[in-house]
Motif scaffolding. Structure first.
Motif, mmCIF file in Angstrom:
data_model
loop_
_atom_site.group_PDB
_atom_site.id
_atom_site.type_symbol
_atom_site.label_atom_id
_atom_site.label_comp_id
_atom_site.label_asym_id
_atom_site.label_seq_id
_atom_site.Cartn_x
_atom_site.Cartn_y
_atom_site.Cartn_z
ATOM 1 N N GLY A 39 -1.200 5.641 5.266
ATOM 2 C CA GLY A 39 -0.376 4.692 5.649
ATOM 3 C C GLY A 39 -0.609 3.574 5.920
ATOM 4 O O GLY A 39 -1.632 3.135 5.986
ATOM 5 N N PRO A 40 0.189 2.638 6.180
ATOM 6 C CA PRO A 40 -0.016 1.123 6.170
ATOM 7 C C PRO A 40 -1.051 0.758 7.414
ATOM 8 O O PRO A 40 -1.706 -0.018 7.386
ATOM 9 C CB PRO A 40 1.247 0.391 6.194
ATOM 10 C CG PRO A 40 2.291 1.467 6.216
ATOM 11 C CD PRO A 40 1.733 2.684 5.738
ATOM 12 N N GLY A 47 6.002 -12.876 5.897
ATOM 13 C CA GLY A 47 7.120 -13.418 5.786
ATOM 14 C C GLY A 47 7.285 -13.646 4.197
ATOM 15 O O GLY A 47 8.022 -14.465 3.721
ATOM 16 N N PHE A 48 6.394 -13.158 3.268
ATOM 17 C CA PHE A 48 6.369 -13.261 1.927
ATOM 18 C C PHE A 48 7.508 -12.529 1.171
ATOM 19 O O PHE A 48 7.847 -11.226 1.818
ATOM 20 C CB PHE A 48 4.894 -12.673 1.370
ATOM 21 C CG PHE A 48 4.001 -13.963 1.751
ATOM 22 C CD1 PHE A 48 3.708 -14.875 0.647
ATOM 23 C CD2 PHE A 48 3.094 -13.715 2.750
ATOM 24 C CE1 PHE A 48 2.690 -15.977 0.880
ATOM 25 C CE2 PHE A 48 1.972 -14.697 2.928
ATOM 26 C CZ PHE A 48 2.105 -15.861 2.165
ATOM 27 N N LYS A 49 7.913 -12.687 0.134
ATOM 28 C CA LYS A 49 9.052 -12.100 -0.666
ATOM 29 C C LYS A 49 8.625 -11.842 -1.901
ATOM 30 O O LYS A 49 7.469 -12.203 -2.641
ATOM 31 C CB LYS A 49 10.360 -13.026 -0.982
ATOM 32 C CG LYS A 49 10.880 -13.372 0.408
ATOM 33 C CD LYS A 49 12.323 -14.114 0.118
ATOM 34 C CE LYS A 49 12.398 -15.191 -0.860
ATOM 35 N NZ LYS A 49 11.337 -16.538 -0.209
ATOM 36 N N MET A 67 -9.583 -3.285 -5.311
ATOM 37 C CA MET A 67 -8.712 -3.348 -4.273
ATOM 38 C C MET A 67 -7.616 -2.562 -4.362
ATOM 39 O O MET A 67 -7.117 -2.082 -3.168
ATOM 40 C CB MET A 67 -8.695 -4.964 -3.837
ATOM 41 C CG MET A 67 -9.837 -5.560 -3.672
ATOM 42 S SD MET A 67 -9.790 -6.705 -2.322
ATOM 43 C CE MET A 67 -8.441 -7.741 -3.035
ATOM 44 N N LYS A 68 -6.945 -2.655 -5.498
ATOM 45 C CA LYS A 68 -5.604 -1.920 -5.754
ATOM 46 C C LYS A 68 -5.996 -0.329 -5.275
ATOM 47 O O LYS A 68 -5.364 0.028 -4.601
ATOM 48 C CB LYS A 68 -5.119 -1.996 -7.006
ATOM 49 C CG LYS A 68 -3.733 -1.541 -7.022
ATOM 50 C CD LYS A 68 -3.145 -1.989 -8.618
ATOM 51 C CE LYS A 68 -1.696 -2.329 -8.126
ATOM 52 N NZ LYS A 68 -1.066 -3.166 -9.224
ATOM 53 N N LYS A 69 -6.949 0.128 -5.937
ATOM 54 C CA LYS A 69 -7.513 1.581 -5.830
ATOM 55 C C LYS A 69 -7.779 1.804 -4.539
ATOM 56 O O LYS A 69 -7.430 2.803 -3.796
ATOM 57 C CB LYS A 69 -8.791 1.753 -6.671
ATOM 58 C CG LYS A 69 -8.751 2.788 -7.765
ATOM 59 C CD LYS A 69 -9.863 3.093 -8.495
ATOM 60 C CE LYS A 69 -10.135 2.084 -9.787
ATOM 61 N NZ LYS A 69 -11.539 2.031 -10.205
ATOM 62 N N ALA A 70 -8.523 0.849 -3.659
ATOM 63 C CA ALA A 70 -8.770 1.066 -2.239
ATOM 64 C C ALA A 70 -7.674 1.042 -1.317
ATOM 65 O O ALA A 70 -7.345 1.903 -0.597
ATOM 66 C CB ALA A 70 -9.800 0.142 -1.871
ATOM 67 N N LEU A 71 -6.782 0.159 -1.625
ATOM 68 C CA LEU A 71 -5.335 0.032 -0.902
ATOM 69 C C LEU A 71 -4.514 1.423 -1.111
ATOM 70 O O LEU A 71 -3.966 1.700 -0.204
ATOM 71 C CB LEU A 71 -4.640 -1.146 -1.428
ATOM 72 C CG LEU A 71 -3.417 -1.623 -0.711
ATOM 73 C CD1 LEU A 71 -3.847 -1.841 0.656
ATOM 74 C CD2 LEU A 71 -2.697 -2.590 -1.359
ATOM 75 N N LYS A 129 5.730 -5.035 -4.555
ATOM 76 C CA LYS A 129 6.520 -4.532 -3.498
ATOM 77 C C LYS A 129 5.566 -3.848 -2.558
ATOM 78 O O LYS A 129 5.894 -3.700 -1.315
ATOM 79 C CB LYS A 129 7.205 -3.330 -4.452
ATOM 80 C CG LYS A 129 8.399 -2.947 -3.460
ATOM 81 C CD LYS A 129 9.413 -2.132 -4.512
ATOM 82 C CE LYS A 129 10.467 -1.377 -3.388
ATOM 83 N NZ LYS A 129 10.333 -0.053 -3.928
ATOM 84 N N VAL A 130 4.438 -3.459 -2.996
ATOM 85 C CA VAL A 130 3.660 -2.461 -2.113
ATOM 86 C C VAL A 130 2.959 -3.458 -0.783
ATOM 87 O O VAL A 130 2.530 -3.216 0.158
ATOM 88 C CB VAL A 130 2.291 -1.883 -2.436
ATOM 89 C CG1 VAL A 130 3.029 -0.752 -3.587
ATOM 90 C CG2 VAL A 130 1.559 -2.828 -3.285
ATOM 91 N N CYS A 131 3.106 -4.674 -1.119
ATOM 92 C CA CYS A 131 2.415 -5.824 -0.441
ATOM 93 C C CYS A 131 3.078 -6.150 0.911
ATOM 94 O O CYS A 131 2.709 -6.395 1.901
ATOM 95 C CB CYS A 131 2.052 -7.282 -1.067
ATOM 96 S SG CYS A 131 1.695 -6.802 -2.796
#
Ligand code: HEC
Length: 193
Positions: free
Chosen positions: A55-56, A174-176, A43-47, A145-147
């Motif tokens: 971009g996002p 709203g996650f930190k 998933m990390k790779k795909a993201l 951070k990327v999330c």
């Protein structure tokens, strides 16, 4: 004397089944950890690829399309059922059941009392309403951070528009940094009697 022999045999039997159960559980836990690692890496790779390519905004639809496919592939490969869940889900299909809610709440307590987020994992045998018991395991997923571009508090308007379109009941914002974003959740039917 006969009673002693009977008692001794019973003890041996009890011991053997405890031992067999432990081996089955050990095998499950080993497979579950390997499946989690495989899914997390995929998933990390795909993201990352999707974020670099478009971009996002683009990555939202990639996440939506491929997250379930990757989970299915890994489930088949390891002969178990792996998915992701959270106390605040984006995809309603990933909503936590009561066992998962309980475990996630205990992860929050463990984190608050100083345990490292990477250590938050739990497994046990769980009875089901119908069908065989299941081995179940959960492992917390930290917020990196990327999330934040899709799960944080300041989401760019075009990303937000995309999220609104695909997930009208989105609760996963709203996650930190360092929060528990959710958890991998794994199950497999128990075979031993
Ligand atoms: C490009 C936007 C984007 C980024 C960046 C992103 N996510 Fe997500 N996330 C999504 C989408 C979209 C879903 C819903 C996927 C689906 O439909 O199953 C999701 C779902 C999830 C879920 C499943 C539970 C739920 O809420 O439905 C978890 C857990 C999760 N993300 C964790 C993370 C973590 C950890 C990171 C950082 C490493 C991250 N996400 C980065 C968009 C993103």
């Amino acid at each position: 004397m006969r009673i002693l022999i009977v008692l001794f045999s019973l003890l041996c039997l009890a011991n053997m089944s405890v031992h067999a159960q432990t081996l089955e559980q050990q095998r499950f836990e080993k497979d579950a950890q390997a499946a989690i690692k495989a899914l997390a890496d995929d998933m990390k790779k795909a993201l990352m690829t999707a974020m670099q390519d478009g971009g996002p905004v683009e990555a939202v639809s990639v996440c939506k399309l491929i997250a379930p496919t990757l989970a299915d592939e890994v489930s088949r490969k390891f002969a178990l059922d792996i998915g992701r869940t959270s106390l605040k889900v984006r995809n309603p299909a990933s909503e936590a059941d009561s066992w998962e809610t309980d475990v996630l709440q205990r992860f929050e307590t463990r984190l608050a009392s100083g345990e490292a987020i990477q250590k938050l994992s739990f497994s046990e045998k769980v009875a089901t309403d119908e069908g065989p018991d299941q081995w179940r395991l959960m492992k917390a997923i930290p917020t990196d951070k990327v999330c934040l571009s899709c799960h944080g508090s300041k989401i760019a308007p075009p990303v937000q528009a995309m999220l609104d379109e695909h997930y009208p009941n989105d609760m996963a914002t709203g996650f930190k940094l360092g929060d528990i974003r959710g958890a991998f959740t794994v199950k497999r039917d128990v075979r031993e009697k």
